[in-house]
Design a protein around this motif. Structure first.
Motif, PDB file in Angstrom:
ATOM      1  N   MET A  17      10.024  -1.178  12.317  1.00 12.75           N
ATOM      2  CA  MET A  17       9.458  -0.368  11.267  1.00 12.75           C
ATOM      3  C   MET A  17       8.357   0.506  11.841  1.00 12.75           C
ATOM      4  N   SER A  18       8.283   1.704  11.399  1.00 10.70           N
ATOM      5  CA  SER A  18       7.267   2.617  11.894  1.00 10.70           C
ATOM      6  C   SER A  18       5.941   2.386  11.174  1.00 10.70           C
ATOM      7  N   ALA A  19       4.872   2.807  11.832  1.00  9.69           N
ATOM      8  CA  ALA A  19       3.547   2.687  11.226  1.00  9.69           C
ATOM      9  C   ALA A  19       3.472   3.508   9.945  1.00  9.69           C
ATOM     10  N   SER A  20       4.165   4.650   9.908  1.00 10.07           N
ATOM     11  CA  SER A  20       4.126   5.474   8.701  1.00 10.07           C
ATOM     12  C   SER A  20       4.757   4.743   7.525  1.00 10.07           C
ATOM     13  N   PHE A  21       5.772   3.947   7.782  1.00  5.39           N
ATOM     14  CA  PHE A  21       6.356   3.162   6.698  1.00  5.39           C
ATOM     15  C   PHE A  21       5.361   2.133   6.181  1.00  5.39           C
ATOM     16  N   LEU A  22       4.669   1.482   7.092  1.00  4.55           N
ATOM     17  CA  LEU A  22       3.751   0.422   6.690  1.00  4.55           C
ATOM     18  C   LEU A  22       2.611   0.926   5.829  1.00  4.55           C
ATOM     19  N   THR A  23       2.290   2.221   5.910  1.00  2.00           N
ATOM     20  CA  THR A  23       1.236   2.754   5.047  1.00  2.00           C
ATOM     21  C   THR A  23       1.644   2.699   3.585  1.00  2.00           C
ATOM     22  N   HIS A  24       2.923   2.607   3.305  1.00  2.00           N
ATOM     23  CA  HIS A  24       3.385   2.508   1.921  1.00  2.00           C
ATOM     24  C   HIS A  24       2.998   1.172   1.299  1.00  2.00           C
ATOM     25  N   SER A  38       6.947   2.329  -7.591  1.00  2.00           N
ATOM     26  CA  SER A  38       6.700   3.761  -7.388  1.00  2.00           C
ATOM     27  C   SER A  38       6.489   4.077  -5.910  1.00  2.00           C
ATOM     28  N   GLU A  39       5.848   3.152  -5.166  1.00  2.00           N
ATOM     29  CA  GLU A  39       5.656   3.354  -3.728  1.00  2.00           C
ATOM     30  C   GLU A  39       6.986   3.247  -2.979  1.00  2.00           C
ATOM     31  N   ILE A  80      11.567   5.829  -0.113  1.00  2.00           N
ATOM     32  CA  ILE A  80      13.010   6.125  -0.069  1.00  2.00           C
ATOM     33  C   ILE A  80      13.231   7.633  -0.112  1.00  2.00           C
ATOM     34  N   ASP A  81      12.478   8.332  -0.956  1.00  7.01           N
ATOM     35  CA  ASP A  81      12.572   9.794  -1.009  1.00  7.01           C
ATOM     36  C   ASP A  81      12.146  10.427   0.315  1.00  7.01           C
ATOM     37  N   SER A  82      11.106   9.864   0.949  1.00  5.25           N
ATOM     38  CA  SER A  82      10.573  10.447   2.188  1.00  5.25           C
ATOM     39  C   SER A  82      11.531  10.344   3.366  1.00  5.25           C
ATOM     40  N   VAL A  83      12.438   9.389   3.316  1.00  2.00           N
ATOM     41  CA  VAL A  83      13.402   9.255   4.411  1.00  2.00           C
ATOM     42  C   VAL A  83      14.727   9.922   4.065  1.00  2.00           C
ATOM     43  N   GLY A  84      14.729  10.656   2.948  1.00  2.00           N
ATOM     44  CA  GLY A  84      15.900  11.445   2.603  1.00  2.00           C
ATOM     45  C   GLY A  84      17.001  10.681   1.908  1.00  2.00           C
ATOM     46  N   SER A  85      16.706   9.488   1.424  1.00  2.00           N
ATOM     47  CA  SER A  85      17.706   8.710   0.698  1.00  2.00           C
ATOM     48  C   SER A  85      17.549   8.941  -0.794  1.00  2.00           C
TER      49      SER A  85
END
Length: 71
Positions: free
Chosen positions: A1-8, A18-19, A24-29
């Motif tokens: 998992m990336s650090a950017s994901f963990l900020t969620h 909501s987070e 999910i939206d941020s990764v294009g899904s």
């Protein structure tokens, strides 16, 4: 998992629906399955997904700080 994901997971070590949708939206899904995925991942049904629940659901190991919150 990336650090950017963990900020969620924020400072409290949990992610709310909501987070999860934002991630999910941020990764294009498609966010259309968020309710179903969230309900399955939230094993104790407290309306938030802990790092532990997330890791078990997605079968991944996530880093933890000594206070139990993701680094």
């Amino acid at each position: 998992m990336s650090a950017s994901f963990l900020t969620h997971f924020g400072q409290d070590g949990f992610i709310v629906k909501s987070e999860m949708k934002k991630f999910i939206d941020s990764v294009g899904s498609s966010g259309s399955s968020v309710d179903k995925i969230f309900a399955m991942a939230d094993s104790n049904k407290d309306d938030k997904v802990s790092l532990e629940e997330f890791g078990k659901f997605f079968d991944v190991r996530l880093p933890r700080a000594s206070n139990g919150v993701a680094e």
